[in-house]
Design an enzyme around this catalytic site. Structure first.
Site, PDB file in Angstrom:
ATOM      1  N   LYS A  33      -4.049  -5.175  -1.405  1.00 46.71           N
ATOM      2  CA  LYS A  33      -2.829  -5.137  -1.882  1.00 46.71           C
ATOM      3  C   LYS A  33      -1.721  -5.861  -1.231  1.00 46.71           C
ATOM      4  CE  LYS A  33      -3.634  -1.305  -4.170  1.00 46.71           C
ATOM      5  NZ  LYS A  33      -3.538  -1.170  -5.516  1.00 46.71           N
ATOM      6  N   SER A  83       0.938  -1.009  -2.483  1.00 47.05           N
ATOM      7  CA  SER A  83       1.021  -0.144  -1.287  1.00 47.05           C
ATOM      8  C   SER A  83       1.744  -0.726  -0.366  1.00 47.05           C
ATOM      9  CB  SER A  83      -0.306   0.128  -0.854  1.00 47.05           C
ATOM     10  OG  SER A  83      -0.197   0.818   0.513  1.00 47.05           O
ATOM     11  N   TYR A 113      -8.328  -2.636   2.298  1.00 45.38           N
ATOM     12  CA  TYR A 113      -7.333  -2.354   1.120  1.00 45.38           C
ATOM     13  C   TYR A 113      -6.008  -2.958   1.333  1.00 45.38           C
ATOM     14  CZ  TYR A 113      -4.888   1.240  -1.418  1.00 45.38           C
ATOM     15  OH  TYR A 113      -3.879   1.866  -2.604  1.00 45.38           O
ATOM     16  N   VAL A 147      -5.319  -5.798   2.721  1.00 46.18           N
ATOM     17  CA  VAL A 147      -5.515  -7.232   2.080  1.00 46.18           C
ATOM     18  C   VAL A 147      -5.565  -7.479   0.720  1.00 46.18           C
ATOM     19  CG1 VAL A 147      -6.902  -9.499   2.128  1.00 46.18           C
ATOM     20  CG2 VAL A 147      -6.557  -8.113   4.162  1.00 46.18           C
ATOM     21  N   ASN A 190      -3.146   0.159 -12.796  1.00 46.36           N
ATOM     22  CA  ASN A 190      -3.329   1.146 -11.915  1.00 46.36           C
ATOM     23  C   ASN A 190      -4.753   1.369 -11.111  1.00 46.36           C
ATOM     24  OD1 ASN A 190      -2.618   4.058 -10.592  1.00 46.36           O
ATOM     25  ND2 ASN A 190      -4.478   4.552 -11.965  1.00 46.36           N
TER      26      ASN A 190
END
Length: 310
Positions: A232, A172, A228, A230, A120
């Site tokens: 994910k 995401s 972010y 890229v 996480n």
């Protein structure tokens, strides 16, 4: 009612369905786990991670809550312990190789192994419509490379079982393959025959090189939440790749099922508390994937307990 309103209404109805599903206890024949089952959740002192720990422990799993800041992790785990939940804490900095090594040694000594890993821990430095890449290296290192490091270190500790080990990566929709413009790269990432760790790492290196030389805006990367997204994208692709490796190379009783999910736009510190989804709802699909009854679901991407495309 316009299309946006219909979509919003549909999402709200699905969230209500999931909230109802959460109230239905697992039957005895579905429960493959017990208090002897051990889960590790990274970056879990607050937000989605904290909720994943709370819900897993609420189902009777023993959970190791980890966080970079020891004081925050101790406080978070104490809150859950006071509720009577089986939660332990250990410090873990996912960017620090020595911290990962020390944590794995402690887990082996204290528990002998684990059954569930939830990756996480993650960062995002842009809020709203901001799209700075000033911290792109930190974002990619934390959200992609650190997940790989932690996962590779923990796999030898995942205990053989008939139910199979579980790895859940919090990701995401922003990291979906169709958000990059390069058709050749898209095709290679979509094809499990051409997908490789070298390909994913090379994509990350190229993005960071373009950030350094200032050419990233013309590189075909997503034009919103770029760093972010890229990072994910890397998580999603690595999830598929690792799932295939685990399926191909491990025999019956040693299987490890690997999936990722999008929690949605959750009202946490990462979104500047601007999200529309509660941390409880955002954690739900991750917990559901971690506890799936004896079903060999692996290499999939989910949102709201439904499979979505990579």
């Amino acid at each position: 009612m316009g299309s946006k309103e219909r979509t919003k209404d549909k999402k709200e109805k699905r969230r209500q369905e999931i909230s109802l599903l959460r109230t239905i206890p697992y039957s005895d024949h579905q429960r493959w786990w017990s208090v002897e089952t051990v889960a590790v959740v990274t970056g879990a002192n607050r937000g989605i991670g904290f909720e994943i720990v709370r819900q897993l422990a609420g189902h009777g799993v023993t959970v190791i809550l980890t966080s970079r800041e020891a004081s925050a992790g101790i406080e978070a785990s104490s809150v859950l312990q006071e509720l009577g939940l089986s939660v332990a804490f250990h410090q873990l900095d996912v960017l620090d190789d020595s911290s990962i090594k020390e944590f794995c040694e402690w887990v082996k000594e204290q528990y002998g192994g684990i059954d569930i890993l939830v990756n996480n821990a993650g960062v995002n430095f842009n809020l709203g419509s901001e799209n700075s890449v000033e911290f792109a290296r930190m974002v990619v290192d934390t959200n992609y490379y650190a997940i790989k490091k932690v996962t590779k270190a923990m796999i030898p500790l995942i205990r053989p079982s008939q139910a199979g080990g579980r790895i859940v990566n919090v990701s995401s929709r922003l990291g979906r393959v169709n958000r990059i413009e390069n058709e050749e790269l898209r095709a290679k990432l979509n094809d499990l025959e051409t997908l490789s760790e070298e390909l994913i790492d090379g994509m990350m290196s190229k993005f960071l090189e373009q950030v350094e030389d200032g050419s990233w805006e013309s590189g075909g990367w997503p034009l919103t939440n770029t760093d972010y997204s890229v990072s994910k994208l890397g998580v999603n692709c690595y999830t598929r790749l690792l799932a295939k490796e685990m399926a191909d190379n491990r025999g019956e009783g040693e299987k490890i099922f690997v999936n990722c999910y999008c929690p949605g736009w959750v009202k946490t510190a990462m979104t500047g508390w601007a999200g529309t989804i509660s941390a409880e709802d955002g954690a739900d699909t991750g917990v559901w994937l971690a506890l799936l009854p004896d079903q060999a679901i692996t290499g999939k991407f989910f949102a709201e307990r439904r499979e979505i495309g990579f």
